[in-house]
Scaffold this motif. Structure first.
Motif, PDB file in Angstrom:
ATOM      1  N   ARG A 590      54.604 107.588  40.761  1.00  0.00           N
ATOM      2  CA  ARG A 590      53.140 107.544  40.830  1.00  0.00           C
ATOM      3  C   ARG A 590      52.658 106.170  41.266  1.00  0.00           C
ATOM      4  N   ALA A 591      53.273 105.109  40.715  1.00  0.00           N
ATOM      5  CA  ALA A 591      52.875 103.749  41.087  1.00  0.00           C
ATOM      6  C   ALA A 591      53.168 103.473  42.562  1.00  0.00           C
ATOM      7  N   ALA A 592      54.284 104.009  43.079  1.00  0.00           N
ATOM      8  CA  ALA A 592      54.646 103.765  44.478  1.00  0.00           C
ATOM      9  C   ALA A 592      53.691 104.469  45.432  1.00  0.00           C
ATOM     10  N   VAL A 593      53.394 105.742  45.170  1.00  0.00           N
ATOM     11  CA  VAL A 593      52.519 106.501  46.062  1.00  0.00           C
ATOM     12  C   VAL A 593      51.112 105.911  46.075  1.00  0.00           C
ATOM     13  N   PHE A 594      50.670 105.399  44.924  1.00  0.00           N
ATOM     14  CA  PHE A 594      49.332 104.827  44.876  1.00  0.00           C
ATOM     15  C   PHE A 594      49.291 103.386  45.400  1.00  0.00           C
ATOM     16  N   GLY A 595      50.290 102.569  45.030  1.00  0.00           N
ATOM     17  CA  GLY A 595      50.189 101.143  45.316  1.00  0.00           C
ATOM     18  C   GLY A 595      50.751 100.704  46.651  1.00  0.00           C
ATOM     19  N   LEU A 596      51.944 101.160  47.037  1.00  0.00           N
ATOM     20  CA  LEU A 596      52.616 100.630  48.225  1.00  0.00           C
ATOM     21  C   LEU A 596      51.830 100.831  49.528  1.00  0.00           C
ATOM     22  N   GLY A 621      41.812 117.792  37.690  1.00  0.00           N
ATOM     23  CA  GLY A 621      41.424 116.418  37.989  1.00  0.00           C
ATOM     24  C   GLY A 621      42.549 115.589  38.557  1.00  0.00           C
ATOM     25  N   GLN A 622      43.472 116.199  39.312  1.00  0.00           N
ATOM     26  CA  GLN A 622      44.620 115.475  39.840  1.00  0.00           C
ATOM     27  C   GLN A 622      44.351 114.997  41.267  1.00  0.00           C
ATOM     28  N   ALA A 623      44.573 113.702  41.498  1.00  0.00           N
ATOM     29  CA  ALA A 623      44.604 113.184  42.857  1.00  0.00           C
ATOM     30  C   ALA A 623      45.965 113.538  43.469  1.00  0.00           C
ATOM     31  N   LEU A 624      46.127 113.223  44.778  1.00  0.00           N
ATOM     32  CA  LEU A 624      47.382 113.585  45.431  1.00  0.00           C
ATOM     33  C   LEU A 624      48.570 112.867  44.807  1.00  0.00           C
ATOM     34  N   HIS A 625      48.376 111.582  44.412  1.00  0.00           N
ATOM     35  CA  HIS A 625      49.514 110.883  43.803  1.00  0.00           C
ATOM     36  C   HIS A 625      49.838 111.455  42.422  1.00  0.00           C
ATOM     37  N   ASP A 626      48.846 112.079  41.729  1.00  0.00           N
ATOM     38  CA  ASP A 626      49.121 112.765  40.464  1.00  0.00           C
ATOM     39  C   ASP A 626      49.925 114.039  40.715  1.00  0.00           C
ATOM     40  N   SER A 627      49.477 114.817  41.725  1.00  0.00           N
ATOM     41  CA  SER A 627      50.180 116.068  42.018  1.00  0.00           C
ATOM     42  C   SER A 627      51.623 115.802  42.429  1.00  0.00           C
ATOM     43  N   TRP A 628      51.827 114.737  43.217  1.00  0.00           N
ATOM     44  CA  TRP A 628      53.180 114.428  43.681  1.00  0.00           C
ATOM     45  C   TRP A 628      54.081 114.021  42.517  1.00  0.00           C
ATOM     46  N   ALA A 629      53.535 113.240  41.564  1.00  0.00           N
ATOM     47  CA  ALA A 629      54.348 112.732  40.445  1.00  0.00           C
ATOM     48  C   ALA A 629      54.352 113.679  39.248  1.00  0.00           C
ATOM     49  N   GLY A 630      53.535 114.746  39.267  1.00  0.00           N
ATOM     50  CA  GLY A 630      53.484 115.657  38.126  1.00  0.00           C
ATOM     51  C   GLY A 630      52.792 115.042  36.929  1.00  0.00           C
TER      52      GLY A 630
END
Length: 642
Positions: A590-596, A621-630
């Protein structure tokens, strides 16, 4: 204990005014204490329970409670509610319809209770106050009210006539707070009252009978409760104010001392005989009396055998010890495995049967862990576990018997409750800013005892079903039913939390740049080296922004479950499948998809902004980085008080 013995228990946990937080324990307090006090073998009181009544009803019942009494009556009054003060420093007990700014007309005045106690004719009056008189004392603790209040100022001895006996015991001192538990779960749910639980357990088990004379005095009860509360929570100090002539006894106890005076004269002479063979011949007779259904007969024989074990020669002591083994405590089963239960669900119950003759049933339970609760029932013990703390829990329940101790191993796995995917109804009040006001949740159905016991085909008692390892968890991946425990965070809340996080990361970055420049200056680096270093630092500052965000999010999510900004706004990032803590992979992903992506100036921030907008159209209420990381971001409710 001549005269009528009456008890009035006032428990208020739900309030109409939004400014008074709903309490968790009073309903449980009322049931536990009422059951103990009305037990004819313990308290023998006639008990009335008033729960969530308006102020005028409470005032009338308190007045009736103390009126028309005889001098031999014994009265016990217990308040479990919010304790409030007005601007003049007067103490009031909150009722269901109490308005904090109208205490005189909507709450029960402590001065009114004192006058009622004083005007009544009952000689023995005991008042228990399980109320708090201030805000949160320390992080992770819940309290019942706000403002300081000196209880004993409201119940001073000056107004009582000479010869009247009364006692006031409070959950905490005037400048302390009454806690419901020593620690809270991540969602800040509180446990049952420490004070009232110690009160009920001490009376029910007989542990409060400190001198083992078969009776529990008010002084013994206070000393016992004081030790139990201080052991579980060193920051809480129960207090007392007594105005008594002689001892006041509240309950009977099974911890009676016995001696050989109850034995027939011939058997007493045989036990005390100087002849070895005569004393050995007394052991079989004592063994037979040990099996008697008459508890008094069996206890006297037990005492005599204990004397032989301690004082006689080895051969006779061994025979006496073998006889005592026949009345040792024999619990069945010796292992209580509650399996998996959901966090904050109703406490599951199991029965422990006590096998053997009547005296083998005489035991005092000693739970070695605060999450193990025990109640004595007719055919054994009812054992329940507190579901407030998640994790695998295991601890012993020690049974102190007349002929030695036995132990039952208690195990349970408490799993986190599933997170919510349902929006908060518009009619439900929501906390804003720094407010700690929370809507009162519906009170659980009042229980007057453990749930019914089911029995297997073999006759073994088993408790109510709990989710097993293969039971589907609502909201798990692949499930069509969304979790319903906590509401998802709104887009505005998440945006505000992220702005706070950006400020924190920027602060760390600036401090790092400053530190590097200071070190280089101290080392007197050449000007060319300084220029090169400055260019490197500036490049890392702009191009390494995403890397900083990655490490910031990863560390906070892995260890705390939320970034600094989310913690300030009471938000939390949890596993979308079971509502539990994130795994290492989830936190890093989640940190990688959002931050990098934000390492690309401007364009990266724009991409992240648009992918975060997806949370508005997602039912969870999930953003894409939430959906990707579960993962899912949920609201964590504020401290709900008791």
């Amino acid at each position: 204990m001549n005269g009528i013995r009456n008890a009035l228990i006032v428990a208020t946990d739900t309030y109409q005014d939004d400014g008074l937080e709903r309490l968790k324990s009073p309903g449980q307090d009322a049931v536990a204490l009422a059951d103990v006090l009305r037990d004819p073998e313990v308290g023998g009181f006639e008990v009335e329970v008033l729960r969530n009544e308006p102020a005028h009803v409470l005032s009338r019942r308190v007045d009736d409670f103390f009126s028309d009494r005889s001098r031999n009556d014994s009265l016990l009054l217990h308040f479990s509610c919010h304790g409030l003060k007005n601007d003049s420093g007067e103490l009031f007990f909150a009722a269901a319809d109490t308005v904090p700014r109208r205490l005189s007309s909507t709450a029960v005045s402590a001065d009114f209770v004192r006058r009622s106690m004083n005007e009544g004719r009952a000689r023995n009056v005991v008042l228990f106050l399980d109320c708090c008189y201030g805000g949160a004392f320390m992080t992770g603790m819940g309290t019942r009210a706000s403002g300081n209040a000196n209880v004993f100022d409201s119940f001073s001895a000056e107004a009582f006539d000479s010869g009247r006996g009364w006692a006031v015991i409070t959950a905490s001192s005037a400048m302390e707070y009454s806690f419901e538990g020593t620690e809270l779960a991540d969602d800040r749910q509180v446990r049952a009252s420490v004070f009232t639980r110690a009160l009920a357990v001490g009376l029910a088990s007989g542990e409060a009978d400190l001198d083992a004379d078969g009776r529990v005095s008010i002084n013994e009860l206070y000393d016992y409760v004081y030790d139990q509360v201080r052991r579980e929570n060193p920051h809480q100090t129960p207090s007392r104010s007594f105005h008594l002539q002689g001892d006041v006894y509240l309950a009977h106890s099974k911890r009676r001392r016995t001696d050989t005076e109850g034995l027939p004269q011939a058997l007493r002479s045989a036990v005390a005989s100087p002849d070895v063979f005569t004393r050995r011949g007394a052991v079989p007779e004592l063994r037979d009396r040990l099996q008697s259904p008459d508890r008094e007969v069996a206890e006297v024989a037990c005492q005599a055998l204990h004397g032989l074990v301690l004082n006689d020669i080895r051969s006779i002591a061994d025979e006496a010890s073998h006889a005592l083994d026949e009345v040792a405590v024999r619990p069945s089963p010796r292992v209580l495995d509650f399996g998996r239960v959901v966090q904050d669900s109703p406490a599951p119950h199991r029965r422990v049967q006590l096998l053997g003759p009547a005296l083998a049933h005489e035991c005092v339970p000693h739970p070695r862990e605060p999450w193990i609760h025990v109640v004595e029932v007719t055919d054994g013990l009812d054992v329940s576990v507190d579901t407030a703390r998640a994790g695998r829990l295991e601890g012993p329940l020690v049974l102190e018997g007349r002929a030695g101790d036995a132990s039952v191993s208690v195990r349970v796995e408490v799993v986190p409750a599933p997170v919510s995917a349902e929006p908060v109804p518009s009619s439900a009040p929501r906390p804003t800013g720094g407010s700690r006001v929370q809507a009162a949740a519906p009170a659980p159905p009042e229980s007057h005892g453990p749930p019914p016991v089911q029995r297997s085909a073999s006759g073994t008692a088993v408790g109510p079903e709990v989710p097993g390892p293969r039971a589907p968890v609502p909201g798990a991946r692949g499930s069509q039913a969304p979790p319903t425990a906590r509401p998802p965070a709104g887009f505005g809340e998440r945006l505000a939390a992220r702005i706070i996080d950006y400020v924190m990361v920027l602060f760390f970055a600036v401090m790092a740049v400053f530190a590097v420049l200071v070190v280089a200056s101290i080392l007197s680096a050449p000007t060319s080296s300084m220029d090169t270093l400055a260019n490197i630092v500036l490049g890392l500052f702009f191009l390494g922004w995403g890397v900083l965000l990655f490490f910031y999010d990863w560390i906070f999510l892995r260890h705390l479950g939320a970034t600094f900004g989310k913690m300030l706004l009471r938000l939390r990032v949890v596993d979308a499948a079971d509502g539990g803590r994130l795994s290492r992979g989830q936190a890093a992903g989640r940190a990688a998809v959002f931050g990098l992506p934000q390492s690309i100036p401007f364009m990266g921030q724009l991409v992240v902004f648009f992918e975060s907008l997806a949370a508005q159209g997602n039912p969870r209420g999930q953003a894409l980085h939430d959906s990707w990381a579960g993962t899912v971001v949920v609201r964590t409710p504020p401290d709900a008080g008791r």
